[in-house]
Design an enzyme around this catalytic site. Structure first.
Site, PDB file in Angstrom:
ATOM      1  N   SER A 438       0.800  -1.212   0.000  1.00  0.00           N
ATOM      2  CA  SER A 438       0.000   0.000   0.000  1.00  0.00           C
ATOM      3  C   SER A 438       0.836   1.267   0.000  1.00  0.00           C
ATOM      4  CB  SER A 438      -0.961  -0.040   1.187  1.00  0.00           C
ATOM      5  OG  SER A 438      -2.001   0.863   0.955  1.00  0.00           O
ATOM      6  N   LYS A 463      -1.309  -4.076  -3.591  1.00  0.00           N
ATOM      7  CA  LYS A 463      -2.615  -3.522  -3.226  1.00  0.00           C
ATOM      8  C   LYS A 463      -2.691  -2.092  -3.726  1.00  0.00           C
ATOM      9  CE  LYS A 463      -6.627  -3.600  -1.366  1.00  0.00           C
ATOM     10  NZ  LYS A 463      -7.043  -2.333  -1.968  1.00  0.00           N
TER      11      LYS A 463
END
Length: 536
Positions: A438, A463
């Protein structure tokens, strides 16, 4: 504070830790409660009374006040001027319909004398009376006849938050407005528990595991998890990224160094199959985070799959004061001249202190005369999106950091002009692995695509979705997928990750002590010289 925040995972020291920021509090949806002793037609701006002396009567020409048709209108008005009737339609639709009917009535008045020559007066009165009755009663029948309760308003507050913020404006192929109306009519919302269930049911229709409702306690824990004071077993978890659908349960993204999970040898990529005998096959990450939390000194039972091996572990929860940065000076053999110094910075999370801590580490290392830096993002599962952007600006003179995209394409660009750069010239290497997720991936992608750093290690977690957290009026909250992101080279890394420039030796250690040993000792099996660190 920024409204857009990225999320890939959840840290479960105290709370699920997403790469998040907290949006301003969403105000409750206010209803319009109408009470009257005479009929009214209302829109969002004004109300117009209907009684026996105005509007409909006023539209009749003076020349026909003594005529049979005027008598019919006045008689109808008197009968229709009942009390306690309220007409409420948004956007003025009812006003528009009545205005159109009035125009038609004017035409009928003008032709009434001709009608009397062709048909008996009684027949004309009956026909015109039916037309007026239909013109008024049909809109009345479509008006809502119930008032919104406090529970309805909380549901509408959640609905409106999703309507404004959710990334997919098709709402998974459904009519979001129709869902609202059907839910208000059919879903029981007699108490807070039923309302929460209705909100969760609504979010489930989006088929997005990262858009979740958080009860007040869960929301409070999520907020505390971004502030550096964490309690639990030291795990960051996410959903498995396997595309073949063979993986079930929850995946370990990283284990906090020195924490209970790390001491039990739980590693990135391991699967959590059960928590205290509760299967995680259909458990969402927020529920898992809540189960992994608990009082200091209490125990939690985990069923872990590591490769083909399945093991049962009992971990004792601890209070963990999380300092996001550790740093040290590592010496490495120089090229024909003594030794050179490399500044090693280990960044473990993106909490609210991360960017300031990185700046402080850089300044401290510079006082020790380092001439290059290594930024270790291995097993960093993310945190606050704005902190990731600020740390990228520390290393970059100029360039795009990340593109924020929705279903219609790029909607925002985060970049830098060098104003906040304090380390934009020294050689920089970034270490990544499958626990890098992330906000860490945003930072790594920005440094790689802008040719500022060499990436070493293995592909990152992958992600690429971004969440914002919204607080509702009762203290509960919503974690909402608001966008996806692309790296400066417009690479969507969701479920793919960022590919490094070079792999690290298989035996390369994950801690700072081991790192300094590998780059300082040519006889070490994991030795990596300065050229290998900083060359593309």
């Amino acid at each position: 504070m920024e409204v857009i925040c990225s999320s890939s995972s959840v840290s479960v020291f105290v709370s699920p830790r997403n790469n998040l920021c907290f949006a301003p509090k969403v105000l409750p949806w206010n209803s319009l409660l109408v009470s009257s002793v005479k009929p009214q037609i209302c829109n969002s701006i004004s109300c117009v009374s209907l009684n026996s002396s105005n509007r409909l009567g006023a539209f009749n020409p003076n020349k026909q006040q003594n005529g049979s048709f005027f008598w019919l209108i006045r008689s109808f008005n008197k009968r229709f001027a009942f009390q306690h009737v309220v007409l409420f339609r948004r956007n003025g639709r009812l006003l528009t319909k009545l205005r159109n009917h009035t125009i038609n009535l004017r035409k009928l008045v003008k032709s009434s004398e001709k009608l009397k020559d062709l048909f008996p007066v009684l027949f004309v009165r009956i026909v015109l009376g039916m037309m007026i009755f239909m013109a008024i009663t049909i809109p009345v029948s479509k008006s809502p006849s119930w008032a919104l309760t406090e529970e309805n308003l909380l549901f509408l507050e959640a609905w409106r938050t999703i309507d404004r913020a959710y990334v997919d404006k098709s709402f998974n192929g459904q009519s979001w407005f129709r869902y609202r109306e059907n839910a208000l009519r059919n879903e029981p919302m007699n108490n807070r528990e039923q309302t929460y269930a209705a909100i969760k049911k609504m979010l489930a229709t989006l088929d997005d595991p990262f858009t979740r409702f958080l009860e007040p306690e869960k929301f409070k824990s999520l907020r505390s998890g971004t502030q550096g004071a964490l309690t639990g077993v030291g795990l960051s978890i996410g959903y498995p990224t396997g595309n073949d659908g063979a993986l079930s349960g929850l995946m370990v993204i990283s284990a906090s160094p020195g924490g209970p999970a790390s001491r039990a040898s739980i590693a990135p990529g391991d699967l959590i199959l059960a928590i205290d005998d509760f299967s995680t096959e259909t458990m969402d990450i927020y529920d898992a985070a809540e189960r992994l939390q608990g009082a200091e000194g209490s125990e939690v039972q985990l069923k872990i799959q590591s490769g083909p091996e399945i093991k049962q572990l009992s971990l004792t929860r601890e209070n963990i004061s999380l300092n996001p940065v550790r740093s040290r000076v590592c010496e490495t053999p120089g090229m024909g001249k003594g030794t050179s110094k490399i500044g090693y910075i280990k960044l473990t999370s993106f909490n609210q202190n991360a960017s300031a801590a990185v700046k402080e580490a850089i300044e401290t290392l510079r006082r020790d005369n380092v001439d290059a830096f290594v930024l270790d993002l291995r097993n960093n599962s993310g945190g606050l999106f704005p902190e990731g952007i600020e740390i990228a600006r520390i290393w970059l003179n100029k360039g795009v950091i990340v593109y924020i995209c929705d279903s219609r394409g790029v909607r925002d660009i985060y970049d830098t002009d060098g104003t906040n750069a304090i380390a934009a010239s020294e050689p920089l290497a970034v270490l990544v692995n499958k626990g890098t997720a992330s906000a860490s991936e945003i930072l790594a992608g920005a440094l790689k695509d802008n040719k500022r750093a060499v990436l070493l290690g293995e592909p990152t977690f992958g992600k690429g979705k971004i969440q914002s957290v919204f607080e509702l009026s009762d203290g509960s909250g919503l974690a909402v997928t608001v966008a996806r992101y692309e790296t400066p080279d417009h690479i969507d890394i969701n479920k793919v990750g960022i590919t490094p420039d070079h792999p690290l030796p298989a035996s390369f250690p994950k801690d700072d002590d081991g790192f300094c040993g590998c780059i300082g000792d040519p006889a070490s099996g994991c030795f990596l010289n300065k050229v290998g660190l900083f060359s593309r």
